[in-house]
Design an enzyme around this catalytic site. Structure first.
Site, mmCIF file in Angstrom:
data_model
loop_
_atom_site.group_PDB
_atom_site.id
_atom_site.type_symbol
_atom_site.label_atom_id
_atom_site.label_comp_id
_atom_site.label_asym_id
_atom_site.label_seq_id
_atom_site.Cartn_x
_atom_site.Cartn_y
_atom_site.Cartn_z
ATOM 1 N N LYS A 1 -6.844 3.766 8.008
ATOM 2 C CA LYS A 1 -5.838 4.719 7.521
ATOM 3 C C LYS A 1 -6.396 6.140 7.471
ATOM 4 O O LYS A 1 -5.697 7.109 7.801
ATOM 5 C CB LYS A 1 -5.353 4.276 6.144
ATOM 6 C CG LYS A 1 -4.568 2.972 6.190
ATOM 7 C CD LYS A 1 -4.217 2.454 4.803
ATOM 8 C CE LYS A 1 -3.434 1.143 4.893
ATOM 9 N NZ LYS A 1 -3.119 0.579 3.570
ATOM 10 N N SER B 1 0.805 -1.221 0.000
ATOM 11 C CA SER B 1 0.000 0.000 0.000
ATOM 12 C C SER B 1 0.840 1.273 0.000
ATOM 13 O O SER B 1 0.300 2.367 -0.173
ATOM 14 C CB SER B 1 -0.945 0.005 1.202
ATOM 15 O OG SER B 1 -0.217 0.016 2.408
#
EC number: 3.4.21.-
Length: 654
Positions: free
Chosen positions: A593, A550
């Protein structure tokens, strides 16, 4: 949110008492299992913990009597007179009736010592009678004869006692009770028997150890020491074996034999026990096998056993976030409150449970089916709601610790589980060890991390996003890239331990070099000789293992910034994976996140467009979805500073 309006769950109808109606989100799996049981097929249930594997089997067990006629039976064990170490076990149809017939007495051919003593006493008394009428000349002889009689009878008594004990210890000597059959098991309705895979004795049966041996009457006869296993008790019913990961290989062989032969003998499991020499005849065990475990557990099963499992069902761990399914979550809440005697929940509390179900599913349009985890959160929220009651209870004690019964709680006062209670449990992470570890990590290291959101633009510095722990919380990672001139060009990764992360960052480096050398980026072109550039990539102050792809987009931007010497804005955090064509791919943990970016104070967060559907809460931060790297560059590079620099240079030149 729901199809029904209410203020608290007290207004909702009580859940169905049938377990089959309480299974949530696994309708297809339930139908398949019912079909399998009806047609006598073996089944294995696979899925994450808490999705309802055990509950489905229990629900099927409740309605098991509806699957055709069932003949009651009982299991008895009786001695084998030809070989006592091979007892006979029989399955007999019908109701058990204890045999009241008197067992014939067996002549053990052993003299009774008490009889001999009585005879001896009678002989002495008789001799005394004759001594009274006997002349004195013969008195000494008479006493001598009497003494001899006593000695002879005493010797006979001792000898017969020893002979009797010796004969009673012989293997062919039996007492009447040793011949009586023993009832091992009585089954009046179709059974559902549950056994753990690791408990071999419970699953397969055993022969009890007898410290005095199996020879009567010193020890218990073998047929009275038989323990039936679950595999035999499930005859004509269902055997449910849970946690197949712990199943030993030899146990799998026994189950395979039982499935093939429909019968299995019982023998002693402990080689040091007297039961090790005992083995019964093959005992009927015609059952339907249902096993359950996690997805990885199936690889611990032998191929021949797995081949004999007809239905292999993988249970879902998520369901679509629809009105119908939200109503199912509401039904689940009511069930938990009823089954665990919890306090009622308010409407906003139920809405918060649905929101947490979204978070646990990792997407706005999904709801988790890990309902055991959701149930734990509800129960802990109830405990927090009861905290006020505990405080009132503590108020009943005076300063000296004496209980004051005069202080009583208002009986009309009710406690409700609210959204605040649910949120407190979820944010504290007390339902998850991994989340608590992640929270403690953030608390301990956040104040030391050199992260300055919304700072002035910087070259080669970007903020990426990560998730700490499985089901943990999000965190911000500072990524720094430095470019050095070197005769040994290459890419060096610092503070990176995961293989996936290493490969993805190597890909980001290659993609960055390609885009810069091709000059196709919407950025000022610059002649760079990549053959003498050494790239250093650091995940600054990252003390936990970094694995995953990511951070590919973030690393790629930082490398481009360092190569072209163009600063990156510092008001954003970014997450996303890249392919070699520059497409931004979806990642996991997007909500965690985003929450991390909010807590650190960033104004913007850039995510893959494919993850936009997963975003649950966008309040408090600007969320920018992107498809390609070209879309990101105008948003993150400080191009105004380049223009201002060129303008100043041109003015100086003039």
């Amino acid at each position: 949110m729901f199809s029904i309006k209410f203020k608290t769950t007290e207004e909702l109808p009580e859940p169905s008492p049938r377990l089959i109606d309480q299974v949530i989100g696994q309708d297809e799996a339930v139908r398949i299992i019912l079909s399998a049981v009806k047609n006598k097929r073996n089944v294995i249930l696979l899925g994450e913990p808490g999705v309802g594997k055990s509950m489905i089997v229990k629900a099927v067990g409740e309605i098991l009597q509806d699957f055709g006629d069932f003949t009651p039976y009982y299991v008895i064990a009786k001695p084998n007179l030809k070989n006592m170490e091979r007892p006979i076990v029989e399955v007999i149809d019908g109701e058990y009736k204890e045999d009241t017939k008197e067992i014939p007495k067996i002549d053990l051919k052993t003299s009774n010592p008490m009889t001999l003593i009585l005879i001896m006493v009678g002989a002495i008394l008789l001799s005394q009678y004759f001594l009274k009428s006997m002349p004195e000349n013969y008195l000494l002889a008479a006493v001598t004869v009497t003494s001899l009689i006593v000695l002879i009878f005493g010797f006979i008594i001792i000898l017969t006692s020893l002979m009797g004990a010796s004969r009673s210890s012989m293997s062919n000597t039996l007492s009447p009770m040793d011949l009586k059959p023993v009832l091992l098991y009585e089954c009046k309705k179709r059974p559902l028997v549950r056994a753990s895979a690791y408990n071999v004795t419970r699953l397969l049966g055993d022969i009890k150890h007898c410290p005095l041996g199996g020879r009567p009457p010193l020890g218990t006869p073998p047929h009275k020491r038989i323990i039936l296993g679950a595999i035999h008790e499930a005859h004509r019913g269902i055997l449910y074996v849970d946690e197949i990961k712990t199943m030993p290989l030899e146990v799998q062989d026994y189950i395979l034999t039982a499935l093939q032969d429909k019968c299995l003998p019982i023998s002693g499991r402990n080689p040091n026990s007297s039961g090790a020499t005992v083995e019964t005849n093959p005992i009927p065990c015609d059952f339907i096998l249902i096993m359950s475990g996690n997805m990885d557990d199936v690889y611990n099963l032998r191929a021949p056993l797995l081949d004999r499992i007809d239905y292999k069902i993988v249970l879902k761990n998520k369901m679509d976030n629809t009105l119908e399914n939200r109503d199912k979550i509401l039904q689940f809440i009511v069930q938990e409150i009823k089954n665990n005697n919890l306090n009622p929940m308010t409407y906003d509390g139920c809405c918060e449970v649905v929101k947490i179900a979204q978070y646990l599913a990792g997407s706005k349009d999904k709801l988790t089916l890990r309902l055991r985890l959701l149930a734990n959160i509800i129960k802990m929220a109830n405990d927090i709601a009861m905290g006020k009651e505990i405080e009132e209870l503590l108020g009943n004690f005076d300063e000296k610790g004496n209980y004051n019964p005069e202080t009583k709680k208002d009986e009309n006062k009710k406690v409700y589980i609210t959204a605040e209670h649910i949120r407190k449990v979820f944010e504290s992470g007390i339902y998850s060890m991994e989340k608590q570890v992640a929270i403690n990590y953030i608390k301990n290291f956040k104040r030391y991390k050199h992260i300055v959101p919304n700072d002035t633009p910087k070259v080669g510095v970007v903020y990426g996003l990560a998730v700490i722990g499985v089901g943990g919380i999000g965190d911000v990672t500072k990524i720094i890239v430095q470019i050095l001139d070197s005769k040994n060009p290459g890419t060096h990764l610092l503070n990176i331990s995961g293989d996936i992360a290493k490969h993805s960052i190597t890909l980001a480096s290659a993609l960055s070099k390609k885009l810069v050398s091709d000059g196709k980026l919407p950025l000022p072109k610059k002649d760079i000789d990549l053959n003498n550039k050494e790239i250093y990539i650091q995940f600054s102050q990252s003390y936990s293992k970094i694995d995953g792809d990511s951070a590919t987009a973030a690393v790629c931007l930082a490398i481009i910034s360092a190569l072209l010497n163009i600063p990156l804005k510092q008001d954003f955090a970014i997450t996303g994976s890249l392919d070699l064509n520059g497409n931004v791919l979806a990642i996991g943990g997007v909500n965690e996140k985003i929450e991390a970016a909010k807590k650190y104070g960033f104004k913007r967060v850039i995510i893959p467009e494919a993850n936009l559907i997963d975003v649950i809460d966008s309040e408090g931060i600007e969320i920018i979805p992107v498809k390609t790297l070209d879309e990101i560059i105008p948003l993150v590079f400080d191009l105004d500073s380049i223009k201002n620099t060129k303008t100043e240079i041109s003015k100086i030149a003039k």
